[in-house]
Design an enzyme around this catalytic site. Structure first.
Site, PDB file in Angstrom:
ATOM      1  NE  ARG A 121      -3.840  -0.646   0.180  1.00  0.00           N
ATOM      2  CZ  ARG A 121      -4.951  -0.685   0.905  1.00  0.00           C
ATOM      3  NH1 ARG A 121      -5.092  -1.576   1.842  1.00  0.00           N
ATOM      4  NH2 ARG A 121      -5.924   0.199   0.697  1.00  0.00           N
ATOM      5  CG  ASP A 304     -12.651  -3.183  -2.255  1.00  0.00           C
ATOM      6  OD1 ASP A 304     -12.946  -1.983  -2.116  1.00  0.00           O
ATOM      7  OD2 ASP A 304     -11.487  -3.610  -2.154  1.00  0.00           O
TER       8      ASP A 304
HETATM    9  C1  EPZ Z   1      -9.008   2.229  -2.316  1.00  0.00           C
HETATM   10  O1  EPZ Z   1      -7.774   1.969  -1.694  1.00  0.00           O
HETATM   11  C2  EPZ Z   1     -10.070   1.633  -1.388  1.00  0.00           C
HETATM   12  N1  EPZ Z   1     -10.003   2.302  -0.092  1.00  0.00           N
HETATM   13  C3  EPZ Z   1      -9.818   0.128  -1.236  1.00  0.00           C
HETATM   14  O2  EPZ Z   1     -10.857  -0.406  -0.445  1.00  0.00           O
HETATM   15  C4  EPZ Z   1      -9.878  -0.518  -2.617  1.00  0.00           C
HETATM   16  O3  EPZ Z   1      -9.601  -1.876  -2.487  1.00  0.00           O
HETATM   17  C5  EPZ Z   1      -8.843   0.153  -3.530  1.00  0.00           C
HETATM   18  O4  EPZ Z   1      -9.083   1.577  -3.588  1.00  0.00           O
HETATM   19  C6  EPZ Z   1      -8.888  -0.388  -4.961  1.00  0.00           C
HETATM   20  O5  EPZ Z   1     -10.169  -0.218  -5.481  1.00  0.00           O
HETATM   21  C7  EPZ Z   1     -10.552   3.530   0.033  1.00  0.00           C
HETATM   22  O6  EPZ Z   1     -11.083   4.098  -0.903  1.00  0.00           O
HETATM   23  C8  EPZ Z   1     -10.472   4.151   1.394  1.00  0.00           C
HETATM   24  P1  EPZ Z   1      -5.269   2.233  -4.745  1.00  0.00           P
HETATM   25  P2  EPZ Z   1      -6.435   2.700  -2.236  1.00  0.00           P
HETATM   26  O7  EPZ Z   1      -4.414   3.393  -4.373  1.00  0.00           O
HETATM   27  O8  EPZ Z   1      -6.749   4.037  -2.780  1.00  0.00           O
HETATM   28  C9  EPZ Z   1      -0.940   0.680  -5.806  1.00  0.00           C
HETATM   29  C10 EPZ Z   1     -11.770  -1.579   1.342  1.00  0.00           C
HETATM   30  O9  EPZ Z   1     -11.865  -2.781   1.556  1.00  0.00           O
HETATM   31  N2  EPZ Z   1      -0.488   2.040  -5.467  1.00  0.00           N
HETATM   32  O10 EPZ Z   1      -6.277   2.406  -5.829  1.00  0.00           O
HETATM   33  O11 EPZ Z   1      -5.410   2.583  -1.165  1.00  0.00           O
HETATM   34  C11 EPZ Z   1      -1.467  -0.077  -4.597  1.00  0.00           C
HETATM   35  O12 EPZ Z   1      -0.413  -0.689  -3.882  1.00  0.00           O
HETATM   36  C12 EPZ Z   1     -10.487  -0.987   0.825  1.00  0.00           C
HETATM   37  O13 EPZ Z   1     -12.692  -0.747   1.492  1.00  0.00           O
HETATM   38  C13 EPZ Z   1       0.860   2.369  -5.636  1.00  0.00           C
HETATM   39  O14 EPZ Z   1       1.674   1.547  -6.039  1.00  0.00           O
HETATM   40  O15 EPZ Z   1      -6.040   1.741  -3.444  1.00  0.00           O
HETATM   41  C14 EPZ Z   1      -2.414  -1.076  -5.213  1.00  0.00           C
HETATM   42  O16 EPZ Z   1      -1.659  -2.194  -5.650  1.00  0.00           O
HETATM   43  C15 EPZ Z   1      -9.414  -2.039   0.728  1.00  0.00           C
HETATM   44  N3  EPZ Z   1       1.266   3.641  -5.333  1.00  0.00           N
HETATM   45  C16 EPZ Z   1      -2.975  -0.328  -6.431  1.00  0.00           C
HETATM   46  O17 EPZ Z   1      -2.071   0.767  -6.672  1.00  0.00           O
HETATM   47  C17 EPZ Z   1       0.395   4.597  -4.854  1.00  0.00           C
HETATM   48  O18 EPZ Z   1       0.824   5.746  -4.595  1.00  0.00           O
HETATM   49  C18 EPZ Z   1      -4.370   0.257  -6.211  1.00  0.00           C
HETATM   50  O19 EPZ Z   1      -4.305   0.979  -5.017  1.00  0.00           O
HETATM   51  C19 EPZ Z   1      -0.961   4.231  -4.676  1.00  0.00           C
HETATM   52  C20 EPZ Z   1      -1.379   2.959  -4.997  1.00  0.00           C
END
Ligand code: EPZ
Length: 417
Positions: A121, A304
Site C-alpha cells: 500500500r 473488493d
Molecule cells: C481504495 O484503496 C479503497 N479504499 C480500497 O478499499 C480498494 O480496495 C482500492 O481503492 C482499490 O479499489 C478507500 O477508498 C479508502 P489504490 P487505495 O491506491 O486508494 C498501488 C476496502 O476494503 N499504489 O487504488 O489505497 C497499490 O499498492 C479498501 O474498502 C501504488 O503503487 O487503493 C495497489 O496495488 C481495501 N502507489 C494499487 O495501486 C500509490 O501511490 C491500487 O491501489 C498508490 C497505490
C-alpha cells in the site's frame, strides 16, 4: 474481541437497505478541511473507519457533531497539520488529509501508512503528484513531511489509477494556482461523489469518472451539504449472499449502475437479477455455473468483491479461475476457505477454484475487511456453525452486518468477548 457465529443452510429472503459508502464518506468527510464553516453530511455509515476519521478531524482542530447518520464538520478551527501514527496505522485512508492540509495550511505531517494484510500500500504516486504541484516532500522517522507556499497546477500522469491518490490530488488541486490535469485517473463512483462535493463547495472540476480529470484552482471553497452515495461493495456482498443461499433478496437504496461488472458475472453464473430504479433483486434457483473473474480498476470487476465472489465459485459446478490484479496479497481468505472444505489452488495472483458440493463449518480467523465478509458468506452455506474470530475487521466496513443478515433469515449472532 467479538466473534460472529453463523449456522449454514438458511435461504435468504426479504429486503435489506444498503448503507452509505465507506469509501465515498471517508474522502468527503476529509474534504471539510478545505474550508471553514459547517459542512453537513447525511447517509454517513456508522462504522469504525468513520469514527476514526471523525477522531482525526477532531484532533486536527475541527468541530465535529454526529447524530446517527447525520454528521457536521466545521474546520474553521483547524490548527494542526499532523496525522499521527496511532490513527494512520488503524486506517490508512488517513493519508487523504495530505491534499487538504497542504492546500489549507500549506503543510502536512502524516505517518506513512505502512502495509496492511493485503499489500504494501505505498503512496508514492500521491507524493509524486503533490511534488509536481510544487510541494517539498521529505520522509523522516516514518512520517511524510510536506510543505508548499502555494500549490501550482500541474499536468500529472498517474502510473496506476490509484483511488485515494486521485482523491488526494483532486483536493489539493482545488485550491492550487492554475489548472491541473490528472491523467490515468481512477474512475470509481467514489471519485465522482468527491468531485460533486468539491464542485458544490465552489471547485471547478471536470471529467471525474473518466481517465482525465481537469481541475481549475480557486482561491477558496465554501461548506457543502451532501448525502453519501450507497455502498456498492456492501450491496455486492448481499447480492452474492442471496446467490449463495439460493434465496431471493431485494436490495434497497443502491446504485445498480455502480455494480455492472459484478452483475454481469452473477448473470453468467446463472443468477437472476432484476433492476428497479434504486433497487435490485437477486434470486438463484438453479445451479451456480463456474465463471472466471479478473479484478480491474473501475468499471472492471472490483477487487473488493474478489473474496466474496470466490466463495460463490467454491460451491459452483465446475472450475473457475480468479485473478487478482490490484493487490499483491489478497488471497488471505483462501486458507480459511480451504479449512471449510473449499478446493482452491493459488499460484501467484491466480486462484483456481473447483466447486465442491458443500462447505463444512469451522472456526476461522478474519484478516482484512473483505476477507472477513467472505468468511461470513461461507458460513451461510456451510454445514454446521462457523465461528468467525476478530470481527473488528468487519466492523470497519459493514454497518451491523449480522443484524442485516438475520433480518433476511440467516441464523447468525454476535458473541461479545
Ligand atoms: C481504495 O484503496 C479503497 N479504499 C480500497 O478499499 C480498494 O480496495 C482500492 O481503492 C482499490 O479499489 C478507500 O477508498 C479508502 P489504490 P487505495 O491506491 O486508494 C498501488 C476496502 O476494503 N499504489 O487504488 O489505497 C497499490 O499498492 C479498501 O474498502 C501504488 O503503487 O487503493 C495497489 O496495488 C481495501 N502507489 C494499487 O495501486 C500509490 O501511490 C491500487 O491501489 C498508490 C497505490
Amino acid at each position: 474481541m467479538d466473534k460472529i457465529r453463523v449456522t449454514g443452510g438458511r435461504r435468504l429472503e426479504g429486503e435489506v437497505t444498503i448503507s452509505g459508502a465507506k469509501n465515498a464518506a471517508l474522502p468527503i468527510l476529509l474534504s471539510s478541511l478545505l474550508t471553514d464553516g459547517v459542512n453537513t453530511y447525511t447517509n454517513v455509515p456508522q462504522l469504525k473507519d468513520i469514527e476514526t476519521t471523525l477522531l482525526l478531524l477532531d484532533q486536527l482542530g475541527a468541530t465535529v457533531s454526529v447524530e446517527g447518520e447525520r454528521v457536521s464538520v466545521n474546520a474553521g478551527g483547524l490548527d494542526k497539520f499532523e496525522a499521527p501514527y496511532d490513527l494512520v496505522r488503524k486506517m490508512r485512508a488517513s493519508v487523504l488529509v495530505l491534499g487538504p492540509l497542504l492546500a489549507r495550511l500549506k503543510r502536512a505531517r502524516v505517518s506513512l501508512p505502512g502495509g496492511c494484510a493485503i499489500g504494501a500500500r505505498p503512496i508514492n504516486i500521491h507524493l509524486k503528484g503533490l511534488a509536481q504541484m510544487g510541494a517539498a516532500v521529505q520522509l523522516h522517522h516514518g512520517y511524510v513531511e510536506i510543505e508548499a507556499e502555494r500549490l501550482k497546477g500541474a499536468d500529472v500522469y498517474l502510473d496506476i489509477p490509484t483511488v485515494t491518490g486521485t482523491e488526494n490530488l483532486m483536493m489539493a488541486a482545488s485550491l492550487a494556482e492554475g489548472d491541473t490535469t490528472l491523467r490515468n485517473a481512477a474512475r470509481e463512483p467514489e471519485i465522482v461523489a468527491l468531485a460533486d462535493t468539491l464542485n458544490q463547495m465552489g471547485a471547478e472540476i471536470r471529467g471525474a469518472g473518466t481517465a482525465v480529470v481537469e481541475i481549475r484552482g480557486v482561491s477558496e471553497l465554501r461548506p457543502a451539504s451532501v448525502s453519501v452515495i450507497p455502498d456498492r461493495i456492501e450491496c455486492g456482498t448481499f447480492m452474492v449472499a442471496a446467490a449463495l443461499t439460493g434465496g431471493r433478496v431485494t436490495l434497497v437504496n443502491c446504485e445498480p449502475e455502480h455494480l455492472g461488472a459484478l452483475t454481469d458475472k452473477l448473470i453468467q453464473a446463472g443468477v437472476m437479477i432484476e433492476i428497479q430504479g434504486k433497487s435490485l433483486t437477486v434470486a438463484a434457483t438453479g445451479p451456480i455455473t463456474s465463471t472466471d473473474v479478473q479484478t480491474q480498476p473501475y468499471p472492471g470487476f472490483p477487487t473488493d468483491m474478489q473474496a466474496q465472489f470466490m466463495v460463490l465459485m467454491s460451491i459452483a459446478d465446475g472450475m473457475s479461475v480468479i485473478t487478482e490484479n490490484i493487490f499483491e496479497n489478497r488471497f488471505i481468505h483462501v486458507s480459511e476457505l480451504k479449512r471449510m472444505g473449499a478446493d482452491i489452488q493459488v499460484s501467484g495472483n491466480t486462484a483456481v477454484v473447483k466447486g465442491v458440493s458443500r462447505l463444512s463449518a469451522a472456526p476461522v480467523m478474519a484478516s482484512d475487511l473483505r476477507a472477513s465478509a467472505s468468511l461470513i458468506l461461507a458460513g451461510l452455506v456451510a454445514e454446521g456453525a462457523t465461528v468467525v474470530n476478530r470481527v473488528y475487521h468487519l466492523d470497519r466496513g459493514y454497518q451491523q452486518i449480522e443484524k442485516k443478515f438475520a433480518s433476511l433469515g440467516a441464523s447468525i449472532e454476535r458473541i461479545a468477548e
